[in-house]
Design an enzyme around this catalytic site. Structure first.
Site, PDB file in Angstrom:
ATOM      1  N   LYS A 139      30.314  29.890  33.806  1.00 53.71           N
ATOM      2  CA  LYS A 139      30.730  29.352  35.110  1.00 53.71           C
ATOM      3  C   LYS A 139      29.520  28.797  35.865  1.00 53.71           C
ATOM      4  O   LYS A 139      29.579  27.701  36.430  1.00 53.71           O
ATOM      5  CB  LYS A 139      31.425  30.446  35.940  1.00 53.71           C
ATOM      6  CG  LYS A 139      32.812  30.776  35.410  1.00 53.71           C
ATOM      7  CD  LYS A 139      33.402  32.041  36.026  1.00 53.71           C
ATOM      8  CE  LYS A 139      34.740  32.372  35.360  1.00 53.71           C
ATOM      9  NZ  LYS A 139      35.319  33.654  35.779  1.00 53.71           N
TER      10      LYS A 139
ATOM     11  N   GLN B 130      33.765  38.281  39.964  1.00 50.41           N
ATOM     12  CA  GLN B 130      34.253  38.463  38.593  1.00 50.41           C
ATOM     13  C   GLN B 130      34.912  39.842  38.452  1.00 50.41           C
ATOM     14  O   GLN B 130      34.331  40.861  38.820  1.00 50.41           O
ATOM     15  CB  GLN B 130      33.074  38.325  37.612  1.00 50.41           C
ATOM     16  CG  GLN B 130      33.464  38.400  36.156  1.00 50.41           C
ATOM     17  CD  GLN B 130      34.317  37.227  35.693  1.00 50.41           C
ATOM     18  OE1 GLN B 130      34.047  36.082  36.016  1.00 50.41           O
ATOM     19  NE2 GLN B 130      35.372  37.521  34.942  1.00 50.41           N
TER      20      GLN B 130
ATOM     21  N   ASP C  82      39.494  31.604  43.323  1.00 51.02           N
ATOM     22  CA  ASP C  82      40.332  32.256  42.308  1.00 51.02           C
ATOM     23  C   ASP C  82      41.805  32.246  42.724  1.00 51.02           C
ATOM     24  O   ASP C  82      42.679  32.520  41.896  1.00 51.02           O
ATOM     25  CB  ASP C  82      39.883  33.712  42.112  1.00 51.02           C
ATOM     26  CG  ASP C  82      39.086  33.904  40.837  1.00 51.02           C
ATOM     27  OD1 ASP C  82      39.212  33.054  39.930  1.00 51.02           O
ATOM     28  OD2 ASP C  82      38.350  34.909  40.750  1.00 51.02           O
TER      29      ASP C  82
END
Ligand code: NAP
Length: 305
Positions: free
Chosen positions: A65, A109, A132
């Site tokens: 990422k 994460q 997200d």
């Protein structure tokens, strides 16, 4: 567009949906928007990624990422915290990132270490920076049909399906798996595309029969090769979200999806491989979300991506 499945085995008719190539194309479009935002508005989208602990799979995802964020021309902020980080310490970092005008997207994460309440962390992220799409405000906006930041994997699935079938209107879509991360938002996105949506799960009765109704079948379960040939209607589009680590005949570990690829490819019209299907789209859609967030925070319309 999907490419013909070349030499993959006797009897196979399905086209492979090349997630790697489609994701690379989307990342290119994102980079163009980033370039224009900088040139015309002086905005450089910034994405902060927070990793707590040393989970090797998470570290590998975060590494990709961070790398792809930078290569699309965005600013990347990489926060690595020790396994022993307290909930208060993480929430303090999030509130700093929320207030930082150079940060337009925040991704924490998952999974997080036990001492940290995931829901509290999700709730702490500014919904405008929630790349997200896990914040309940974004989930609610998605289900109510308002503009929202939408979870990346479901976005990627719909993007891939539309490379095969540009209009999903009126199609029967069956999603197996009802997680907040994949199944539920995917069902909402498919509904917004005017598909007729069934959301199946571990308590669904006669799952193979339900799956066989699908023109578009998506498996997001976490059970290696659960979807068999006789679960699939001939001519269906099959998207495989699953990532399952299994041991092959020679004792060698490898990754398979939730779909028995070789046999399903004999009946499907198009199918995503694992790896190289849905996975690469997740990161590309994350970058797209970071650009959408940057535009949203600046009061600009969402870019066409
Ligand atoms: P999850 O939170 O564990 O949810 C799994 C879902 O599958 C649940 O709704 C569960 O039903 C259902 N399920 C489990 N066993 C089943 C069975 N035997 N029959 C029917 N349904 C069953 O998983 P997730 O986070 O959604 O992830 C699903 C898979 O996708 C995993 O392999 C994960 O690694 C992968 N994944 C991949 C990406 C990517 O970028 N490619 C991103 C995210 C996830 P209940 O709700 O009834 O328990």
């Amino acid at each position: 567009m999907p490419t013909e499945l070349a030499g993959a085995g006797r009897g196979m008719t399905a086209k492979i949906i090349d997630g790697k190539a489609i994701a690379a194309d989307l990342r290119g479009k994102v980079a163009d928007v980033v370039h224009r935002l900088h040139r015309d508005r002086g905005i450089i989208p910034g994405l902060a990624v927070v990793l707590v602990g040393n989970n090797p799979a998470s570290a590998s995802y975060v590494g990709s990422k961070v790398r792809m964020t930078a290569s699309s021309g965005m600013r990347s902020f990489d926060h690595r915290l020790p396994e022993t980080t307290s909930e208060v310490e993480l929430l303090t970092l999030i509130s700093r990132l929320n207030a930082d005008p150079t940060v337009h997207g925040i991704l924490v994460q998952l999974p997080l270490p036990r001492q940290i309440d995931v829901q509290k962390v999700i709730m702490a992220i500014d919904p405008g920076k929630d790349v997200d799409g896990f914040h309940p405000l974004n989930a609610g906006r998605l289900s109510a049909g308002f503009p929202a930041l939408v979870p990346c994997t479901p976005l990627g699935c719909v993007y891939l399906a539309k490379t095969v079938q540009p209009s999903l209107e009126g199609l029967e879509a069956v999603v197996i798996g009802r997680s907040n991360i994949v199944g539920k938002p995917l069902a909402q996105l498919l509904l917004a595309e005017n598909a007729t949506v069934t959301l199946a799960h571990s308590r669904t009765r006669d799952l193979p029969a339900v799956a066989r109704r699908a023109d578009v079948l998506i498996a997001a379960v976490g059970q290696a090769e659960m979807v068999r040939r006789d679960w699939v209607k001939p001519g269906a589009i099959v998207l495989d979200v699953g990532i399952n680590r299994v041991t092959g005949p020679g004792g060698k570990p490898h990754i398979v999806g939730d779909v028995a690829f070789a046999e399903v490819a004999e009946v499907a019209d198009a199918i995503t491989p694992v790896p190289g299907g849905v996975g690469p789209m997740t990161i590309a859609c994350l970058l797209a979300n970071a650009v959408r967030a940057a535009c949203g925070l600046a009061g600009l319309p969402a870019p066409a991506l």
